[in-house]
Design a protein around this motif. Structure first.
Motif, PDB file in Angstrom:
ATOM      1  N   ALA A   1      -3.703   4.830   7.572  1.00  7.20           N
ATOM      2  CA  ALA A   1      -4.563   5.572   6.661  1.00  7.20           C
ATOM      3  C   ALA A   1      -6.013   5.193   6.927  1.00  7.20           C
ATOM      4  CB  ALA A   1      -4.213   5.253   5.214  1.00  7.20           C
ATOM      5  N   PRO A   2      -6.965   6.084   6.646  1.00  5.09           N
ATOM      6  CA  PRO A   2      -8.375   5.742   6.800  1.00  5.09           C
ATOM      7  C   PRO A   2      -8.803   4.722   5.753  1.00  5.09           C
ATOM      8  CG  PRO A   2      -8.143   7.916   5.818  1.00  5.09           C
ATOM      9  CD  PRO A   2      -6.769   7.481   6.207  1.00  5.09           C
ATOM     10  N   SER A   3      -9.901   4.030   6.055  1.00  2.00           N
ATOM     11  CA  SER A   3     -10.356   2.976   5.156  1.00  2.00           C
ATOM     12  C   SER A   3     -11.864   3.032   4.968  1.00  2.00           C
ATOM     13  CB  SER A   3      -9.963   1.606   5.704  1.00  2.00           C
ATOM     14  OG  SER A   3     -10.548   1.384   6.978  1.00  2.00           O
ATOM     15  N   LEU A   4     -12.303   2.584   3.790  1.00  2.00           N
ATOM     16  CA  LEU A   4     -13.713   2.420   3.484  1.00  2.00           C
ATOM     17  C   LEU A   4     -13.968   0.952   3.206  1.00  2.00           C
ATOM     18  CD1 LEU A   4     -16.599   3.334   2.672  1.00  2.00           C
ATOM     19  CD2 LEU A   4     -15.687   3.743   0.355  1.00  2.00           C
ATOM     20  N   MET A   5     -14.787   0.323   4.029  1.00  2.00           N
ATOM     21  CA  MET A   5     -15.185  -1.063   3.849  1.00  2.00           C
ATOM     22  C   MET A   5     -16.475  -1.101   3.042  1.00  2.00           C
ATOM     23  SD  MET A   5     -14.880  -4.348   4.652  1.00  2.00           S
ATOM     24  CE  MET A   5     -15.950  -5.790   4.763  1.00  2.00           C
ATOM     25  N   VAL A   6     -16.490  -1.895   1.947  1.00  2.00           N
ATOM     26  CA  VAL A   6     -17.700  -2.049   1.140  1.00  2.00           C
ATOM     27  C   VAL A   6     -18.236  -3.468   1.304  1.00  2.00           C
ATOM     28  CG1 VAL A   6     -17.151  -0.248  -0.519  1.00  2.00           C
ATOM     29  CG2 VAL A   6     -16.277  -2.557  -0.898  1.00  2.00           C
ATOM     30  N   LEU A   7     -19.553  -3.585   1.258  1.00  2.00           N
ATOM     31  CA  LEU A   7     -20.215  -4.862   1.531  1.00  2.00           C
ATOM     32  C   LEU A   7     -20.506  -5.611   0.235  1.00  2.00           C
ATOM     33  CD1 LEU A   7     -22.696  -3.563   4.247  1.00  2.00           C
ATOM     34  CD2 LEU A   7     -20.550  -4.817   4.613  1.00  2.00           C
ATOM     35  N   THR A   8     -19.514  -5.701  -0.625  1.00  2.00           N
ATOM     36  CA  THR A   8     -19.728  -6.304  -1.937  1.00  2.00           C
ATOM     37  C   THR A   8     -18.852  -7.525  -2.184  1.00  2.00           C
ATOM     38  OG1 THR A   8     -18.120  -4.725  -2.858  1.00  2.00           O
ATOM     39  CG2 THR A   8     -20.452  -4.139  -3.015  1.00  2.00           C
ATOM     40  N   GLY A   9     -18.122  -7.966  -1.144  1.00  2.00           N
ATOM     41  CA  GLY A   9     -17.173  -9.047  -1.378  1.00  2.00           C
ATOM     42  C   GLY A   9     -17.107 -10.055  -0.258  1.00  2.00           C
ATOM     43  N   VAL A  10     -15.900 -10.277   0.247  1.00  2.00           N
ATOM     44  CA  VAL A  10     -15.627 -11.403   1.134  1.00  2.00           C
ATOM     45  C   VAL A  10     -16.314 -11.279   2.483  1.00  2.00           C
ATOM     46  CG1 VAL A  10     -13.803 -12.599   2.400  1.00  2.00           C
ATOM     47  CG2 VAL A  10     -13.456 -11.982  -0.003  1.00  2.00           C
ATOM     48  N   ASN A  11     -16.110 -10.166   3.183  1.00  2.00           N
ATOM     49  CA  ASN A  11     -16.604 -10.042   4.548  1.00  2.00           C
ATOM     50  C   ASN A  11     -17.947  -9.325   4.593  1.00  2.00           C
ATOM     51  OD1 ASN A  11     -13.243  -9.710   5.493  1.00  2.00           O
ATOM     52  ND2 ASN A  11     -14.562 -11.348   6.225  1.00  2.00           N
ATOM     53  N   GLY A  12     -18.766  -9.741   5.561  1.00  2.00           N
ATOM     54  CA  GLY A  12     -20.099  -9.191   5.678  1.00  2.00           C
ATOM     55  C   GLY A  12     -20.387  -8.669   7.066  1.00  2.00           C
TER      56      GLY A  12
ATOM     57  N   LEU B   1       0.818  -1.205   0.000  1.00  2.00           N
ATOM     58  CA  LEU B   1       0.000   0.000   0.000  1.00  2.00           C
ATOM     59  C   LEU B   1       0.857   1.264   0.000  1.00  2.00           C
ATOM     60  CD1 LEU B   1      -2.690  -1.162   2.573  1.00  2.00           C
ATOM     61  CD2 LEU B   1      -3.119  -0.617   0.166  1.00  2.00           C
ATOM     62  N   ARG B   2       1.987   1.218   0.692  1.00  3.94           N
ATOM     63  CA  ARG B   2       2.870   2.385   0.716  1.00  3.94           C
ATOM     64  C   ARG B   2       3.452   2.653  -0.675  1.00  3.94           C
ATOM     65  NH1 ARG B   2       5.994   0.852   4.615  1.00  3.94           N
ATOM     66  NH2 ARG B   2       4.695   1.788   6.236  1.00  3.94           N
ATOM     67  N   GLU B   3       3.827   1.592  -1.373  1.00  6.19           N
ATOM     68  CA  GLU B   3       4.319   1.762  -2.742  1.00  6.19           C
ATOM     69  C   GLU B   3       3.223   2.333  -3.634  1.00  6.19           C
ATOM     70  OE1 GLU B   3       5.908  -1.912  -4.144  1.00  6.19           O
ATOM     71  OE2 GLU B   3       7.597  -1.917  -2.760  1.00  6.19           O
ATOM     72  N   ALA B   4       1.991   1.861  -3.435  1.00  9.75           N
ATOM     73  CA  ALA B   4       0.871   2.341  -4.242  1.00  9.75           C
ATOM     74  C   ALA B   4       0.550   3.801  -3.949  1.00  9.75           C
ATOM     75  CB  ALA B   4      -0.354   1.469  -3.979  1.00  9.75           C
ATOM     76  N   GLN B   5       0.740   4.218  -2.718  1.00  5.28           N
ATOM     77  CA  GLN B   5       0.424   5.594  -2.334  1.00  5.28           C
ATOM     78  C   GLN B   5       1.286   6.601  -3.069  1.00  5.28           C
ATOM     79  OE1 GLN B   5       0.616   6.297   1.905  1.00  5.28           O
ATOM     80  NE2 GLN B   5       0.666   8.524   1.671  1.00  5.28           N
ATOM     81  N   GLY B   6       2.539   6.264  -3.317  1.00  7.46           N
ATOM     82  CA  GLY B   6       3.430   7.178  -4.027  1.00  7.46           C
ATOM     83  C   GLY B   6       3.586   8.492  -3.295  1.00  7.46           C
ATOM     84  N   ASP B   7       3.412   9.599  -4.014  1.00 10.73           N
ATOM     85  CA  ASP B   7       3.588  10.922  -3.437  1.00 10.73           C
ATOM     86  C   ASP B   7       2.308  11.489  -2.830  1.00 10.73           C
ATOM     87  OD1 ASP B   7       6.267  10.944  -4.222  1.00 10.73           O
ATOM     88  OD2 ASP B   7       5.796  11.818  -6.179  1.00 10.73           O
ATOM     89  N   ALA B   8       1.215  10.769  -2.908  1.00 15.97           N
ATOM     90  CA  ALA B   8      -0.040  11.256  -2.338  1.00 15.97           C
ATOM     91  C   ALA B   8       0.087  11.358  -0.819  1.00 15.97           C
ATOM     92  CB  ALA B   8      -1.185  10.328  -2.706  1.00 15.97           C
ATOM     93  N   THR B   9      -0.644  12.284  -0.242  1.00 14.80           N
ATOM     94  CA  THR B   9      -0.552  12.515   1.206  1.00 14.80           C
ATOM     95  C   THR B   9      -1.850  12.209   1.945  1.00 14.80           C
ATOM     96  OG1 THR B   9      -1.140  14.852   0.907  1.00 14.80           O
ATOM     97  CG2 THR B   9       1.209  14.293   0.915  1.00 14.80           C
ATOM     98  N   ARG B  10      -2.947  12.012   1.196  1.00 11.54           N
ATOM     99  CA  ARG B  10      -4.242  11.774   1.839  1.00 11.54           C
ATOM    100  C   ARG B  10      -4.926  10.552   1.209  1.00 11.54           C
ATOM    101  NH1 ARG B  10      -7.624  15.819   0.467  1.00 11.54           N
ATOM    102  NH2 ARG B  10      -6.223  16.638  -1.131  1.00 11.54           N
ATOM    103  N   PRO B  11      -4.331   9.370   1.367  1.00  3.40           N
ATOM    104  CA  PRO B  11      -4.896   8.179   0.736  1.00  3.40           C
ATOM    105  C   PRO B  11      -6.135   7.667   1.468  1.00  3.40           C
ATOM    106  CG  PRO B  11      -3.051   7.546   2.111  1.00  3.40           C
ATOM    107  CD  PRO B  11      -3.112   9.056   2.145  1.00  3.40           C
ATOM    108  N   LEU B  12      -7.000   7.013   0.718  1.00  5.44           N
ATOM    109  CA  LEU B  12      -8.119   6.268   1.287  1.00  5.44           C
ATOM    110  C   LEU B  12      -8.013   4.833   0.775  1.00  5.44           C
ATOM    111  CD1 LEU B  12     -10.834   6.221   2.879  1.00  5.44           C
ATOM    112  CD2 LEU B  12     -11.974   6.609   0.675  1.00  5.44           C
ATOM    113  N   VAL B  13      -7.911   3.895   1.689  1.00  6.08           N
ATOM    114  CA  VAL B  13      -7.854   2.482   1.325  1.00  6.08           C
ATOM    115  C   VAL B  13      -9.285   1.958   1.219  1.00  6.08           C
ATOM    116  CG1 VAL B  13      -7.046   0.192   1.990  1.00  6.08           C
ATOM    117  CG2 VAL B  13      -5.633   2.213   2.485  1.00  6.08           C
ATOM    118  N   VAL B  14      -9.592   1.331   0.089  1.00  5.58           N
ATOM    119  CA  VAL B  14     -10.947   0.842  -0.162  1.00  5.58           C
ATOM    120  C   VAL B  14     -10.890  -0.658  -0.393  1.00  5.58           C
ATOM    121  CG1 VAL B  14     -12.993   1.064  -1.594  1.00  5.58           C
ATOM    122  CG2 VAL B  14     -11.493   3.037  -1.273  1.00  5.58           C
ATOM    123  N   GLY B  15     -11.734  -1.415   0.317  1.00  8.60           N
ATOM    124  CA  GLY B  15     -11.708  -2.850   0.120  1.00  8.60           C
ATOM    125  C   GLY B  15     -12.888  -3.553   0.745  1.00  8.60           C
TER     126      GLY B  15
END
Length: 331
Positions: A224-235, A195-209
């Motif tokens: 980093a803050p995260s958004l959990m969506v109810l469309t996959g593995v965990n419910g 995730l750190r490699e993916a963030q690159g130079d951004a300073t305000r990432p949101l992890v979505v999964g």
């Protein structure tokens, strides 16, 4: 000025399977959300633990589905694993690759040599391949037992498929763990490296999964803050029982949540719903007044469960009973 969740962030670090698509099908709401974010200058970096496909193949699949994705927008655990190897080994060092050609190509791209037997290897890298069998796992065991550096692309126990969850790389990693007593270094989520490699130079990432033990735990590792969506593995049941390291910052039905105000997405009391905690668990009553009654109820239930402990959930009234059935918590 728009004051929605998207406005708080300068990059989306998005999981793929179960978050953006399920096999050949786009998850409802995901494409519009990613395109809308791009139109507002917020790029999406596609972050996957699956090391079986090359970044180019992942980008091609995303493009076919309509997502704006170039090779440079994709970060895979195979890339992170190969980089970790290169940081710890001299140029040309021999590496036993347990995985697909895509993983082997990433290892070669970092100036290392791919070998096929334990006797040649000073390191082992292990990623998902549907063709991994006993003989290759045995070579990995021999190499690791002899002291080879061991890196796993990820340790997801299952892999989502159209036939349901099937054994993932973590299940194969466990075979080597059991036979050697060793523990690998981990490149993918929930470790922060990918995730750190993916963030690159951004300073305000949101992890979505959609998965608590990779996406959400990875966000905690990244701080980093995260958004959990109810469309996959965990419910819902998984969320109620989640320990602190697996609890999301925000909870949404899908990626359409990016257009909502953050306060509406945060687990906590929600209009129209009441949650009481007692010796027999949680009791939900009321009838939500928001646009997502079921998800609002879940946000309220999560806050109570995380404060008092999870347990059976019962309903007081028909509206509450209907919502619990919709969430899979009824009975």
């Amino acid at each position: 000025m728009t004051d929605d969740l998207l406005s708080r962030h300068d990059v989306l670090l998005a999981d793929l399977d179960g978050t953006l698509y399920r096999g050949p099908e786009v998850v409802p709401g995901a494409l519009d959300a990613v395109l809308g974010a791009a139109a507002r200058g917020v790029p999406t970096v596609y972050v996957t633990n699956n090391a079986s496909r090359s970044p180019a193949a992942v980008a091609a699949h995303l493009t076919e589905l309509g997502f704006p994705a170039g090779v440079g927008d994709v970060r895979t655990s195979s890339q992170a694993a190969a980089t970790m190897l290169a940081e710890q080994l001299p140029a040309g060092a021999p590496v036993l690759v347990v995985g697909t050609d895509a993983l082997a190509d990433e290892v070669r791209a970092r100036g290392l040599t791919v070998v096929g037997t334990a006797g040649e290897a000073v390191a082992v890298v292990q990623g998902h391949s549907p063709d991994t069998g006993w003989r290759m796992l045995a070579e990995a065991v021999v190499a690791v037992r002899a002291g080879a550096l061991w890196i796993a692309s990820n340790v997801d126990p299952t892999l989502p498929t159209d036939r349901g969850p099937l054994p993932g790389n973590g299940s194969m990693v466990q075979v080597v763990r059991t036979a050697t007593g060793a523990q690998p270094q981990v490149a993918g989520k929930p470790a922060a490296r990918l995730l750190r490699e993916a963030q690159g130079d951004a300073t305000r990432p949101l992890v979505v999964g959609d998965r608590l033990d990779t996406d959400i735990e990875g966000a905690h590792a990244l701080r980093a803050p995260s958004l959990m969506v109810l469309t996959g593995v965990n419910g819902p049941a998984d969320l109620l029982a989640a320990p602190p390291a697996l609890r999301p910052t925000y909870l949404g039905a899908d990626l359409g949540a990016l257009a909502r105000h953050p306060d509406e997405l945060t687990p906590g009391p929600r209009p129209g719903w009441q949650v009481e905690h007692g010796p027999d668990g949680l009791r939900l009553s009321g009838s939500g007044t928001g646009p997502e009654p079921a998800v609002d109820a879940l946000r309220a239930l999560c806050a109570a469960a995380w404060e008092h402990g999870a347990g059976p959930v019962t309903a007081d009234g028909g509206a509450a009973a209907g919502v619990l059935d919709e969430l899979g918590l009824g009975g």
